[in-house]
Design an enzyme around this catalytic site. Structure first.
Site, mmCIF file in Angstrom:
data_model
loop_
_atom_site.group_PDB
_atom_site.id
_atom_site.type_symbol
_atom_site.label_atom_id
_atom_site.label_comp_id
_atom_site.label_asym_id
_atom_site.label_seq_id
_atom_site.Cartn_x
_atom_site.Cartn_y
_atom_site.Cartn_z
ATOM 1 N N SER A 1 0.840 -1.177 -0.119
ATOM 2 C CA SER A 1 -0.040 -0.055 0.013
ATOM 3 C C SER A 1 1.048 1.434 0.034
ATOM 4 C CB SER A 1 -0.880 0.157 1.378
ATOM 5 O OG SER A 1 -1.626 1.078 1.348
ATOM 6 N N GLY A 2 0.128 2.380 -0.595
ATOM 7 C CA GLY A 2 0.764 3.624 -0.483
ATOM 8 C C GLY A 2 0.613 4.324 0.744
ATOM 9 N N ASP A 3 -0.423 3.702 1.688
ATOM 10 C CA ASP A 3 -0.605 4.175 3.027
ATOM 11 C C ASP A 3 -0.682 3.041 4.145
ATOM 12 O OD1 ASP A 3 -1.884 6.048 4.859
ATOM 13 O OD2 ASP A 3 -2.874 7.222 3.580
ATOM 14 N N ASP A 4 -1.554 3.091 5.028
ATOM 15 C CA ASP A 4 -1.400 2.124 5.991
ATOM 16 C C ASP A 4 -2.010 0.708 5.398
ATOM 17 O OD1 ASP A 4 -0.635 4.070 7.874
ATOM 18 O OD2 ASP A 4 -2.735 4.735 8.290
#
Ligand SMILES: *[C@@H]1O[C@H](CO)[C@@H](O)[C@H](O)[C@H]1NC(C)=O
Ligand SMILES: *[C@@H]1O[C@H](CO)[C@@H](O)[C@H](O)[C@H]1NC(C)=O
Ligand SMILES: *[C@@H]1O[C@H](CO)[C@@H](O)[C@H](O)[C@H]1NC(C)=O
Ligand SMILES: *[C@@H]1O[C@H](CO)[C@@H](O)[C@H](O)[C@H]1NC(C)=O
Length: 272
Positions: free
Chosen positions: A65-68
């Site tokens: 993921s590019g986030d959490d």
């Protein structure tokens, strides 16, 4: 939303523009065997976001993921406080995560309905910004409490432990400056990490420390160019045992072989 008895299994989800799997105001939710793939440079592409849910099990998932990879939530500032629906009884197990710009598991930042009774075990993080991260701010209110994590294995992390009470980010200016979130009873044990830049950044809210933090049996090996200060702790209180590098003094060293709690009873969702 508002669902009881949901199973999401054995799917691959790719290139979502935002959060991938987002159960809200639901209970008895099982998410298992899911592969989530997002370009690591794509913002806000959280993997799985249990949001004001009760009795949820997330297992055997692989997330890039590019986030959490997993972000636990329960509403934002005055709106979340008013709705008042916590996320509780959440089990996360056998997760593998790659998230260079965010956390393997985040609690918050939207936690205004409360987050409690979260257990995570057998977690693998590769090339992630941090392992478990608590994000909150004045105005959020409620609590993050009774969090238990064991058996995390990590490679290439900016920070293993990260807690911040100054996350900011408000929906509007109507938030209550007296709504101070309470962060307490946060337990980590059996952690192995290598190629880490900084062991921990633990910052509570001035005058309202995060308490009951426990870290035991954690071995953190550093990168070739680690930060000079490995533990930066402010406004926190807790204990530690068998942790390297040596924790900050605010995590009182209990001496060898003291083990942080991990409840041995099962949530109802384990049998669901
Ligand atoms: C998902 O895949 C696993 C492994 O192949 C299998 O055991 C399980 O029954 C599958 N789950 C469902 C709901 O089909
Ligand atoms: C410490 O953690 C490691 C990694 O999870 C585990 O293999 C080991 O058994 C633990 N040691 C104790 C004393 O629990
Ligand atoms: C160790 O971490 C650094 C980033 O701090 C990364 O550039 C490097 O590739 C990592 N090394 C290994 C062997 O994974
Ligand atoms: C430690 O954290 C505080 C904020 O809590 C920050 O102001 C300070 O610069 C940090 N120190 C280091 C050496 O990173």
């Amino acid at each position: 939303m508002y669902s009881q008895g949901v199973q999401i299994s054995n799917l691959t989800l790719m290139n979502s523009p935002s959060w991938n799997v987002h159960p809200v105001y639901s209970s008895n939710v099982v998410v298992q065997g899911i592969t989530i793939l997002a370009p690591v440079t794509s913002p806000n592409t959280d993997g799985i976001n249990p949001d004001s849910c009760t009795n949820t099990r997330i297992e055997d998932c692989y997330i890039v993921s590019g986030d959490d990879c997993i972000a636990v939530k329960s509403g934002w500032d005055e709106y979340g406080i008013k709705f008042g629906m916590p996320t509780k009884q959440l089990l996360i197990r056998r997760l593998t995560c790659i998230s260079p710009f965010s956390a393997v598991i985040a609690l918050g930042s939207e936690m205004s309905g409360g987050i409690e009774d979260v257990r995570a075990e057998d977690i693998t993080g590769i090339n992630s910004e941090s392992a478990v991260r608590i994000k909150t701010a004045v105005g959020r209110g409620n609590y993050v409490k009774d969090i238990y994590v064991r058996r995390m294995t990590m490679k290439t992390m900016k920070m293993v432990f990260w807690m911040a009470g100054n996350y900011g980010s408000h929906p509007d200016n109507e938030y209550d400056p007296n709504a101070i979130p309470v962060i307490q009873n946060i337990n980590f044990r059996d952690v192995v990490a290598e190629n880490v830049t900084m062991a921990a950044r633990l910052e509570g809210i001035p005058g309202h420390p995060f308490t009951g933090i426990c870290i035991s049996n954690a071995t953190i090996e550093l990168t070739k160019k680690p930060k000079k200060i490995q533990w930066n702790c402010t406004e926190i209180a807790g204990v530690s045992s068998d942790v390297t590098p040596k924790p900050c003094n605010l995590l009182k060293d209990l001496g060898s072989q003291n083990t942080c709690n991990f409840p041995e009873d099962d949530f109802p969702i384990v049998k669901f």
